[in-house]
Structure formats: structure tokens, C-alpha cells
Motif scaffolding. Structure first.
Motif, PDB file in Angstrom:
ATOM      1  N   HIS A   1       0.858  -1.178   0.000  1.00 47.59           N
ATOM      2  CA  HIS A   1       0.000   0.000   0.000  1.00 47.59           C
ATOM      3  C   HIS A   1       0.897   1.233   0.000  1.00 47.59           C
ATOM      4  CE1 HIS A   1      -2.783   3.060   1.525  1.00 47.59           C
ATOM      5  NE2 HIS A   1      -3.724   2.316   0.986  1.00 47.59           N
ATOM      6  N   ARG A   2       0.837   2.025  -1.045  1.00 45.03           N
ATOM      7  CA  ARG A   2       1.758   3.141  -1.259  1.00 45.03           C
ATOM      8  C   ARG A   2       1.755   4.158  -0.118  1.00 45.03           C
ATOM      9  NH1 ARG A   2       1.670   7.000  -6.652  1.00 45.03           N
ATOM     10  NH2 ARG A   2       3.726   7.904  -6.366  1.00 45.03           N
ATOM     11  N   LEU A   3       0.588   4.631   0.287  1.00 49.11           N
ATOM     12  CA  LEU A   3       0.548   5.672   1.314  1.00 49.11           C
ATOM     13  C   LEU A   3       0.949   5.148   2.689  1.00 49.11           C
ATOM     14  CD1 LEU A   3      -2.563   7.773   0.256  1.00 49.11           C
ATOM     15  CD2 LEU A   3      -0.141   8.165  -0.255  1.00 49.11           C
ATOM     16  N   HIS A   4       0.587   3.907   3.002  1.00 47.48           N
ATOM     17  CA  HIS A   4       1.003   3.329   4.282  1.00 47.48           C
ATOM     18  C   HIS A   4       2.524   3.199   4.331  1.00 47.48           C
ATOM     19  CE1 HIS A   4       1.744   0.253   7.358  1.00 47.48           C
ATOM     20  NE2 HIS A   4       0.745   0.851   7.974  1.00 47.48           N
ATOM     21  N   TYR A   5       3.119   2.734   3.244  1.00 50.24           N
ATOM     22  CA  TYR A   5       4.574   2.615   3.212  1.00 50.24           C
ATOM     23  C   TYR A   5       5.220   4.002   3.306  1.00 50.24           C
ATOM     24  CZ  TYR A   5       9.084   0.510   2.272  1.00 50.24           C
ATOM     25  OH  TYR A   5      10.391   0.079   2.400  1.00 50.24           O
ATOM     26  N   ALA A   6       4.610   4.989   2.663  1.00 49.40           N
ATOM     27  CA  ALA A   6       5.123   6.356   2.741  1.00 49.40           C
ATOM     28  C   ALA A   6       5.125   6.848   4.191  1.00 49.40           C
ATOM     29  CB  ALA A   6       4.310   7.282   1.845  1.00 49.40           C
TER      30      ALA A   6
ATOM     31  N   VAL B   1       7.939   5.954  -3.653  1.00 52.10           N
ATOM     32  CA  VAL B   1       7.295   4.717  -3.203  1.00 52.10           C
ATOM     33  C   VAL B   1       6.381   4.240  -4.320  1.00 52.10           C
ATOM     34  CG1 VAL B   1       5.808   3.667  -1.467  1.00 52.10           C
ATOM     35  CG2 VAL B   1       7.410   5.465  -0.796  1.00 52.10           C
ATOM     36  N   VAL B   2       6.532   2.966  -4.699  1.00 55.16           N
ATOM     37  CA  VAL B   2       5.814   2.416  -5.840  1.00 55.16           C
ATOM     38  C   VAL B   2       5.077   1.147  -5.419  1.00 55.16           C
ATOM     39  CG1 VAL B   2       6.026   1.609  -8.226  1.00 55.16           C
ATOM     40  CG2 VAL B   2       7.678   3.275  -7.313  1.00 55.16           C
ATOM     41  N   SER B   3       3.765   1.152  -5.619  1.00 48.27           N
ATOM     42  CA  SER B   3       2.970  -0.026  -5.253  1.00 48.27           C
ATOM     43  C   SER B   3       3.056  -1.097  -6.344  1.00 48.27           C
ATOM     44  CB  SER B   3       1.507   0.378  -5.039  1.00 48.27           C
ATOM     45  OG  SER B   3       0.891   0.652  -6.286  1.00 48.27           O
ATOM     46  N   ARG B   4       2.327  -2.163  -6.150  1.00 49.49           N
ATOM     47  CA  ARG B   4       2.266  -3.256  -7.122  1.00 49.49           C
ATOM     48  C   ARG B   4       1.284  -2.973  -8.255  1.00 49.49           C
ATOM     49  NH1 ARG B   4       1.867  -7.651  -2.334  1.00 49.49           N
ATOM     50  NH2 ARG B   4       3.992  -7.417  -1.612  1.00 49.49           N
ATOM     51  N   ASP B   5       0.539  -1.892  -8.148  1.00 44.80           N
ATOM     52  CA  ASP B   5      -0.432  -1.519  -9.171  1.00 44.80           C
ATOM     53  C   ASP B   5       0.282  -1.262 -10.498  1.00 44.80           C
ATOM     54  OD1 ASP B   5      -3.194  -0.303  -9.948  1.00 44.80           O
ATOM     55  OD2 ASP B   5      -1.726   1.278 -10.438  1.00 44.80           O
TER      56      ASP B   5
ATOM     57  N   VAL C   1       4.151   1.626 -14.074  1.00 43.48           N
ATOM     58  CA  VAL C   1       4.460   2.258 -15.362  1.00 43.48           C
ATOM     59  C   VAL C   1       4.899   3.708 -15.140  1.00 43.48           C
ATOM     60  CG1 VAL C   1       3.435   3.093 -17.523  1.00 43.48           C
ATOM     61  CG2 VAL C   1       3.003   0.744 -16.761  1.00 43.48           C
ATOM     62  N   ALA C   2       4.171   4.426 -14.290  1.00 38.97           N
ATOM     63  CA  ALA C   2       4.530   5.812 -13.994  1.00 38.97           C
ATOM     64  C   ALA C   2       5.920   5.881 -13.353  1.00 38.97           C
ATOM     65  CB  ALA C   2       3.481   6.450 -13.092  1.00 38.97           C
ATOM     66  N   ALA C   3       6.229   4.960 -12.460  1.00 37.32           N
ATOM     67  CA  ALA C   3       7.533   4.951 -11.787  1.00 37.32           C
ATOM     68  C   ALA C   3       8.659   4.681 -12.788  1.00 37.32           C
ATOM     69  CB  ALA C   3       7.549   3.910 -10.679  1.00 37.32           C
ATOM     70  N   ARG C   4       8.422   3.779 -13.722  1.00 39.98           N
ATOM     71  CA  ARG C   4       9.442   3.527 -14.749  1.00 39.98           C
ATOM     72  C   ARG C   4       9.733   4.799 -15.542  1.00 39.98           C
ATOM     73  NH1 ARG C   4       6.199  -1.166 -16.105  1.00 39.98           N
ATOM     74  NH2 ARG C   4       6.919  -2.845 -14.749  1.00 39.98           N
ATOM     75  N   GLY C   5       8.687   5.570 -15.814  1.00 43.71           N
ATOM     76  CA  GLY C   5       8.877   6.835 -16.515  1.00 43.71           C
ATOM     77  C   GLY C   5       9.718   7.812 -15.717  1.00 43.71           C
ATOM     78  N   ARG C   6       9.482   7.865 -14.403  1.00 47.75           N
ATOM     79  CA  ARG C   6      10.274   8.762 -13.548  1.00 47.75           C
ATOM     80  C   ARG C   6      11.732   8.305 -13.499  1.00 47.75           C
ATOM     81  NH1 ARG C   6       5.777   7.963 -10.465  1.00 47.75           N
ATOM     82  NH2 ARG C   6       6.856   6.980  -8.702  1.00 47.75           N
ATOM     83  N   VAL C   7      11.943   7.009 -13.355  1.00 48.85           N
ATOM     84  CA  VAL C   7      13.320   6.489 -13.331  1.00 48.85           C
ATOM     85  C   VAL C   7      14.035   6.880 -14.616  1.00 48.85           C
ATOM     86  CG1 VAL C   7      14.737   4.396 -13.391  1.00 48.85           C
ATOM     87  CG2 VAL C   7      12.883   4.578 -11.734  1.00 48.85           C
TER      88      VAL C   7
ATOM     89  N   ASP D   1      13.601  -3.541  -4.030  1.00 47.27           N
ATOM     90  CA  ASP D   1      12.410  -4.389  -4.097  1.00 47.27           C
ATOM     91  C   ASP D   1      12.034  -4.779  -2.674  1.00 47.27           C
ATOM     92  OD1 ASP D   1      10.391  -6.252  -4.535  1.00 47.27           O
ATOM     93  OD2 ASP D   1      11.551  -7.420  -5.981  1.00 47.27           O
ATOM     94  N   VAL D   2      10.879  -4.295  -2.198  1.00 45.09           N
ATOM     95  CA  VAL D   2      10.472  -4.549  -0.821  1.00 45.09           C
ATOM     96  C   VAL D   2       9.322  -5.561  -0.729  1.00 45.09           C
ATOM     97  CG1 VAL D   2      11.323  -2.346   0.011  1.00 45.09           C
ATOM     98  CG2 VAL D   2       8.953  -2.530  -0.748  1.00 45.09           C
ATOM     99  N   ALA D   3       9.123  -6.337  -1.779  1.00 42.90           N
ATOM    100  CA  ALA D   3       8.071  -7.357  -1.765  1.00 42.90           C
ATOM    101  C   ALA D   3       8.275  -8.269  -0.561  1.00 42.90           C
ATOM    102  CB  ALA D   3       8.091  -8.169  -3.052  1.00 42.90           C
ATOM    103  N   GLY D   4       7.221  -8.520   0.163  1.00 42.26           N
ATOM    104  CA  GLY D   4       7.292  -9.413   1.306  1.00 42.26           C
ATOM    105  C   GLY D   4       7.672  -8.756   2.618  1.00 42.26           C
ATOM    106  N   GLU D   5       7.985  -7.465   2.609  1.00 40.08           N
ATOM    107  CA  GLU D   5       8.312  -6.771   3.871  1.00 40.08           C
ATOM    108  C   GLU D   5       7.087  -6.586   4.715  1.00 40.08           C
ATOM    109  OE1 GLU D   5      10.366  -3.067   3.885  1.00 40.08           O
ATOM    110  OE2 GLU D   5      12.096  -3.898   2.929  1.00 40.08           O
TER     111      GLU D   5
END
Length: 142
Positions: free
Chosen positions: A11-16, A109-113, A118-124, A138-142
Motif C-alpha cells: 500500500h503506497r501511502l502506508h509505506y510512505a 514509493v511504488v505499489s504493485r499496481d 508504469v509511472a515509476a518507470r517513466g520517472r526512473v 524491491d520490498v516485496a514481502g516486507e
């Protein structure tokens, strides 16, 4: 200046909120930026509710208390210097290469959505084109 992307978050905002808590625990000030007023309002609410044990004092950038509050929420780039910029927007901020220089660290912070990814790849890609080197976590599973 360091740029960190934390991706595959549940969840993007919770992780933020976790990012803000960790920055504050380290004595760092934070500017959270998003052009979407609704997203920033949801983040404001999340900062109040995500943990019963943590108080993260924060105000919007137009508050008279912004200069003395460690966490500031802003709908526009600029404002008083902070240690950490938390970019909650889907796009790179305008004139990011110049603006980012005023921070020790930029956090994305980038969610799994799929849309978020796609938006994050553009920023990178934009950051790399400007000569900046983001670090991907990669924080999957944290």
C-alpha cells in the motif's frame, strides 16, 4: 543527493508513512509532495491513523506552522529546505534536477499496481536521462 525507489509495496501511502516515521526517528525533516490534492489529503489522514504509537507532526506548506514543523505536505514544488523529499506524485516534479539538489535524499514509493509501476518507470527514465542515478529497492514481502 540520493534517490531511492521502494517498489512492490503493498500500500503506497502506508509505506510512505513508514518512510516518514523512519526519517523522523533519524532526526530528519520531510517534504511530501504531490500535485493531486486528494492523494495528499489521504496521506495527511494516513499520517494520523497508520500507527497508534507514533505521532508524526505535520502541516500543509501554507500553514503558519510550516517553518517549525518537521513534516510538510505540499501541492507545489519549492518551499523551505528539508532533509528528505518524499515524492508521492505520479510524475517527476517540474525542474526536478534543480529542485532535488536542495535535499539530502529523494524517496519514491511504488505499489504493485500496474499504473503505478508504469509511472515509476517513466520517472526512473527521466531521472537517468538527467544524469541522476536512482537506487531501486524491491520490498516485496516486507
Amino acid at each position: 543527493m540520493r534517490i531511492d525507489f521502494f517498489f512492490n509495496v503493498e500500500h503506497r501511502l502506508h509505506y510512505a508513512c513508514r518512510v516518514v516515521r523512519k526519517a523522523r526517528a533519524g532526526g530528519k525533516s520531510v517534504l511530501a509532495y504531490a500535485r493531486d490534492a486528494d492523494r495528499l489529503a489521504r496521506f495527511d489522514t494516513a499520517l494520523w491513523t497508520f500507527s497508534a504509537l507514533d505521532f508524526l507532526p505535520h502541516v500543509y506548506a501554507d500553514s503558519p506552522l510550516a517553518g517549525s514543523t518537521p513534516v510538510v505536505l505540499s501541492l507545489t514544488p519549492g518551499g523551505a529546505a528539508r532533509d528528505v523529499l518524499l515524492n508521492l506524485d505520479d510524475e517527476a516534479p517540474p525542474e526536478f534536477d534543480r529542485w532535488f539538489a536542495g535535499f539530502e535524499r529523494v524517496v519514491e514509493v511504488v505499489s504493485r499496481d500496474d499504473g503505478d509501476r508504469v509511472a515509476a518507470r517513466g520517472r526512473v527514465k527521466r531521472y537517468r536521462t538527467a544524469g541522476l542515478v536512482p537506487t531501486l529497492h524491491d520490498v516485496a514481502g516486507e
